[in-house]
Design an enzyme around this catalytic site. Structure first.
Site, PDB file in Angstrom:
ATOM      1  N   LYS A  66       0.795  -1.228   0.000  1.00 55.90           N
ATOM      2  CA  LYS A  66       0.000   0.000   0.000  1.00 55.90           C
ATOM      3  C   LYS A  66       0.826   1.276   0.000  1.00 55.90           C
ATOM      4  CE  LYS A  66      -4.234  -1.778   2.174  1.00 55.90           C
ATOM      5  NZ  LYS A  66      -5.242  -1.532   3.226  1.00 55.90           N
ATOM      6  N   ASP A 102     -10.003   3.002   2.370  1.00 54.35           N
ATOM      7  CA  ASP A 102     -10.078   2.325   3.670  1.00 54.35           C
ATOM      8  C   ASP A 102     -10.755   3.196   4.723  1.00 54.35           C
ATOM      9  OD1 ASP A 102      -8.902  -0.125   3.014  1.00 54.35           O
ATOM     10  OD2 ASP A 102      -6.879   0.652   3.310  1.00 54.35           O
TER      11      ASP A 102
END
Length: 279
Positions: A66, A102
């Site tokens: 990420k 997220d």
């Protein structure tokens, strides 16, 4: 022509994203397929070139890529840049744009859990200061929540996260300090991996004197109910597991790829069926 989407990570065999997204594509009658791709860190640059070369329309990104993937993309969304991590890539005619869904996925799930309350009025404690905590913290602050404190095993790491957002209203504390003031929060969120295998019998902090009806949330979704959530229930808390965060972040990625917001119930039911439980 069938469009191809996927998720990259290391490991990746455990991912529920293919089942969830393929169900959403099928429900909407879209000609598309979502696959899991095992990409080790040393092969990440080659994988990114493969996205361009194969015309893969969009990707999700999971551990451990990420952060490292950001330097390989053409453009980063401002929020993802502030968070410092990307979990979604959109391929716009060969231009790869990184986003982070997220935090927004989590906050959406939290709003669903408190439909009669304004999230901005809630006093919130975040446990942990890693990538997930960072995404959730930035999103909560952007939503206008004034009171978001951070507790972490290392207090200085929590302080650094607060400083990175320049939030003067947030407090940093270690876990023992957090345990002494849990009764001052409306919502307590665990963003650590404590409660997952192999730490199934552990809890991030003790909840002995929380207020009744406190929202106690865990971003873990496997197991569906961690020991920490079971303990919270015994103290009269309302609990929220990580299933809806996973579903909503996926739905937001889906929308960025297709321009269509998918059927949340279809996606949630697939995840719950694979987990073998109820939400």
């Amino acid at each position: 022509m069938e469009k191809l989407y996927g998720v990259i990570g290391d490991p990746i065999s455990q991912s529920m994203s293919p089942s969830m997204h393929n169900a959403a594509f099928s429900n909407l009658g879209l000609t598309a397929k979502y696959m899991a791709f095992h990409v080790t860190p040393d092969r990440l640059p080659a994988a990114i070139e493969g996205i361009r070369g194969l015309g893969i329309a969009g990707l999700n990104v999971t551990i451990p890529h990420k952060v490292s993937i950001m330097t390989l993309l053409d453009e980063i969304d401002p929020l993802a840049k502030k968070i410092g991590a990307v979990n979604t890539i959109v391929n716009e005619f060969g231009k790869l744009i990184g986003y982070n869904t997220d935090g927004a996925g989590y906050v959406t799930s939290l709003k669903e859990a408190i439909p009669k309350k304004r999230i901005q009025d809630q006093s919130i404690l975040l446990i942990g200061a890693g990538g997930a905590a960072r995404a959730i913290y930035f999103t909560l602050i952007d939503e206008g929540v004034e009171k978001v404190d951070i507790a972490n095993r290392t207090k200085e790491t929590a302080r650094q996260l607060i400083h990175s957002r320049n939030s003067s209203s947030s407090l940093a504390m270690d876990l023992s300090e957090a345990e002494s003031v849990v009764d001052s929060y409306d919502i307590i969120i665990n963003t650590t991996s404590i409660g997952m295998y192999p730490s199934l019998d552990h809890t991030p902090i003790h909840l002995g004197h929380i207020k009744e009806n406190t929202i106690v949330s865990d971003i873990i979704y496997n197991p569906i109910e961690t020991k920490w959530l079971r303990v919270a229930k015994s103290f009269g808390a309302k609990t929220l597991n990580g299933v809806d965060m996973f579903v909503f972040q996926g739905a937001l990625s889906f929308e960025k790829w297709t321009g269509i917001y998918p059927n949340i119930d279809v996606m949630r039911n697939v995840v719950l069926n694979k987990l073998g439980g109820v939400n």
